[in-house]
Design a protein around this motif. Structure first.
Motif, PDB file in Angstrom:
ATOM      1  N   GLN A  40       2.679  35.335  19.277  1.00 55.07           N
ATOM      2  CA  GLN A  40       3.212  35.755  18.121  1.00 55.07           C
ATOM      3  C   GLN A  40       3.364  37.557  17.926  1.00 55.07           C
ATOM      4  N   HIS A  68      -6.902  36.443  12.134  1.00 56.08           N
ATOM      5  CA  HIS A  68      -6.176  36.630  10.878  1.00 56.08           C
ATOM      6  C   HIS A  68      -4.632  37.067  11.154  1.00 56.08           C
ATOM      7  N   HIS A  70      -1.076  37.266  12.695  1.00 54.01           N
ATOM      8  CA  HIS A  70      -0.105  36.457  13.471  1.00 54.01           C
ATOM      9  C   HIS A  70       1.417  36.951  13.527  1.00 54.01           C
ATOM     10  N   GLU A  77      -2.971  33.996   8.555  1.00 50.41           N
ATOM     11  CA  GLU A  77      -2.973  32.772   8.697  1.00 50.41           C
ATOM     12  C   GLU A  77      -3.247  31.869   7.486  1.00 50.41           C
ATOM     13  N   ASP A 106       0.031  33.713   3.897  1.00 47.52           N
ATOM     14  CA  ASP A 106       0.972  33.448   4.983  1.00 47.52           C
ATOM     15  C   ASP A 106       2.394  33.925   4.251  1.00 47.52           C
TER      16      ASP A 106
END
Length: 222
Positions: A40, A68, A70, A77, A106
């Motif tokens: 990621q 947390h 990403h 997330e 997100d």
């Protein structure tokens, strides 16, 4: 990172030949848990290539809390509760500015619409905010700003750290919005009430471009 794994459209940046090998080696040699996970790390660039970038929002470094970060600045997330405090303040301002906010933290749907959510450091040791600040990531942010500003782009620069990078934005028909950071330490000093989201959409509309849906993911992302 192999050539095939470099973010499409960004892989020719000098950073990937000149800086990334040493950073990659330093991360590999670090015994601490490094966030976000490897796959990621370049998510922001992978999701929003240069030709689709219409808005750039600069963050500092990934959230240092496991689970947390990403790969997108300020985003978390979808199951993260409560939201990190800066993101919670962003959503408060979004509600005040547009009347609503996303149902989760997100922000992939922002990235899908051309909002590049770029941290100026793309890695952080768990529990150690700014722990990789001096690792060499800054040259990537400088080069991304240079490339994106070769055509009209909106830039949202929250806080002094982001605003110092304005010097890497080429002159042009850009929208550059500056305000204090959404952090609880500074949000009430001018972030609240700054209305950046509607300002970006007015600018895009004036150019005949599709505006950003800041609140609802497109059907394809639901």
């Amino acid at each position: 990172m192999s050539k095939s794994n470099k973010p499409p459209g960004w892989s020719d940046l000098a950073f990937f030949a000149e800086d990334w090998p040493a950073i990659d080696a330093a991360i590999a040699a670090d015994a601490r848990q490094i966030l976000p996970p490897d796959h990621q790390r370049f998510a922001a660039l992978q999701l929003t290539p240069p030709e689709k970038t219409r808005v750039v929002i600069l963050g500092q470094d990934p959230y240092p809390t496991p689970g947390h970060a990403h790969g997108l600045a300020f985003s978390v997330e979808p199951d993260v509760r409560p939201l990190p405090r800066s993101l919670n303040n962003i959503f408060k301002e979004l509600i005040d500015d547009t009347g609503q906010a996303p149902l989760s933290g997100d922000l992939h749907h922002w990235a899908a619409q051309g909002v590049l959510l770029l941290n100026t450091a793309l890695s952080v040791p768990a529990g150690e905010a700014n722990g990789h600040k001096q690792l060499g990531w800054s040259r990537l942010a400088h080069q991304v700003l240079d490339l994106t500003s070769r055509r009209p782009t909106a830039y949202i620069l929250w806080g002094n750290a982001a605003q110092k990078l304005e010097t890497y934005i080429n002159p042009g028909d850009h929208l550059i919005l500056k305000s204090p950071h959404p952090s609880p330490l500074s949000a009430r000093r001018g972030f609240f009430g700054s209305q950046p989201f509607s300002a970006v959409n007015r600018w895009l509309n004036s150019r005949g471009e599709v505006t950003i849906n800041w609140t609802n993911p497109p059907e394809a992302l639901k």
